[in-house]
Design a protein around this motif. Structure first.
Motif, PDB file in Angstrom:
ATOM      1  N   ASP A 114       2.556  -8.048   4.292  1.00  0.00           N
ATOM      2  CA  ASP A 114       2.819  -7.315   5.533  1.00  0.00           C
ATOM      3  C   ASP A 114       4.240  -7.579   6.041  1.00  0.00           C
ATOM      4  N   THR A 115       4.724  -8.808   5.863  1.00  0.00           N
ATOM      5  CA  THR A 115       6.098  -9.126   6.277  1.00  0.00           C
ATOM      6  C   THR A 115       7.100  -8.367   5.415  1.00  0.00           C
ATOM      7  N   ALA A 116       6.855  -8.324   4.104  1.00  0.00           N
ATOM      8  CA  ALA A 116       7.757  -7.593   3.214  1.00  0.00           C
ATOM      9  C   ALA A 116       7.793  -6.106   3.585  1.00  0.00           C
ATOM     10  N   ARG A 117       6.623  -5.545   3.856  1.00  0.00           N
ATOM     11  CA  ARG A 117       6.576  -4.124   4.241  1.00  0.00           C
ATOM     12  C   ARG A 117       7.309  -3.893   5.555  1.00  0.00           C
ATOM     13  N   ALA A 118       7.116  -4.804   6.507  1.00  0.00           N
ATOM     14  CA  ALA A 118       7.753  -4.640   7.824  1.00  0.00           C
ATOM     15  C   ALA A 118       9.269  -4.718   7.712  1.00  0.00           C
ATOM     16  N   LEU A 119       9.774  -5.567   6.839  1.00  0.00           N
ATOM     17  CA  LEU A 119      11.227  -5.659   6.648  1.00  0.00           C
ATOM     18  C   LEU A 119      11.794  -4.327   6.166  1.00  0.00           C
ATOM     19  N   PHE A 120      11.161  -3.725   5.203  1.00  0.00           N
ATOM     20  CA  PHE A 120      11.647  -2.439   4.711  1.00  0.00           C
ATOM     21  C   PHE A 120      11.378  -1.317   5.708  1.00  0.00           C
ATOM     22  N   GLU A 121      10.254  -1.384   6.405  1.00  0.00           N
ATOM     23  CA  GLU A 121       9.926  -0.348   7.395  1.00  0.00           C
ATOM     24  C   GLU A 121      10.972  -0.311   8.505  1.00  0.00           C
ATOM     25  N   THR A 122      11.389  -1.472   8.967  1.00  0.00           N
ATOM     26  CA  THR A 122      12.361  -1.534  10.061  1.00  0.00           C
ATOM     27  C   THR A 122      13.796  -1.368   9.550  1.00  0.00           C
ATOM     28  N   ASN A 123      14.179  -2.209   8.600  1.00  0.00           N
ATOM     29  CA  ASN A 123      15.579  -2.272   8.208  1.00  0.00           C
ATOM     30  C   ASN A 123      16.041  -1.049   7.412  1.00  0.00           C
TER      31      ASN A 123
END
Length: 249
Positions: A90-99
């Motif tokens: 979930d952290t990896a996905r959130a990094l790409f989702e935001t950045n």
């Protein structure tokens, strides 16, 4: 007066950029997920708007309320320093989702008005960690390297329309909340093999010695990107970022 829309203005680089452009007479649309009217001095040219770059409706509303702008600065993002073996999906996905995807969504929302006017500048803020491999920031680095690649291709696509694209690459900035914001995602302090690496990284976040990046370095780099047609595609911001870019060739 020219107008600039900046994402992620609640602290750090975004706040410094907003102050720099206000001081130089621009109309500034400072956006953040939770607007705080006390962060910036009241000024006739200042508008503070709510904006979550991962929410399409939030983007559409903010861009409509901002009206015509001349410069878009994609600054919103976050970091996570975690060993690859331990990072939560979930952290990896959130990094790409935001950045990455947040930057893409903002470009798609603003580019039509730039293309119609045959003018405009997009400034994407990434990171000097993309200039060389570093442990513990692999997925964050990958998300920012993806923005670099996106920006390079975007620059070629929109140049025929009179639209400029620039990348600003800050170095390590102890003044910002990067380290504090990364801490909730931290994993491995109880791991016998990764703990020494993580302890050294945490100490590095707090270390102010040696070449570092000040918030004003980034604000000035964005000013150059926005106002100098001859500025290079990639602009390092901060003494350490300048050094790393020179080493990377």
């Amino acid at each position: 007066m020219p107008a600039i829309l900046i994402t992620g203005c609640s602290s750090g680089f975004g706040l410094a950029i907003a102050r720099r452009f206000l001081d130089r007479g621009w109309r500034v649309i400072a956006t953040m997920r939770r607007p705080d009217p006390d962060l910036l001095p009241a000024a006739p040219g200042l508008t503070i708007l709510p904006l979550d770059v991962t929410d399409p409706q939030s983007i559409a509303t903010a861009v409509a309320q901002a009206g015509e702008i001349d410069v878009l600065v994609n600054n919103a993002g976050f970091g996570a320093a975690v060993p690859i073996e331990l990072i939560e999906p979930d952290t990896a996905r959130a990094l790409f989702e935001t950045n990455l995807l947040g930057t893409l969504a903002m470009v798609q929302a603003v580019l039509p008005q730039f293309r119609a006017r045959r003018a405009g500048t997009i400034v994407n803020i990434t990171s000097s960690v993309t200039l060389k491999p570093l442990p513990l920031v692999s997925v964050y680095r990958a998300s920012k390297a993806a923005v670099n690649a996106l920006s390079e291709s975007l620059a070629a696509e929109v140049a025929p329309f009179g639209v400029r694209v620039r990348i600003v690459l800050p170095g390590r900035a102890p003044e910002t909340r990067f380290g504090a914001n990364a801490m909730p995602h931290l994993r491995g302090l109880d791991h016998p093999d990764y703990k020494p690496m993580l302890d050294a990284m945490i100490a590095g976040f707090r270390e102010s010695g040696g070449p570092v990046t000040q918030m004003e370095d980034v604000a000035e780099a964005v000013w150059r990107a926005a106002t100098d047609p001859d500025a290079p595609l990639r602009i390092p911001a901060g003494a350490d970022a300048v050094q790393w870019m020179a080493e990377a060739g």
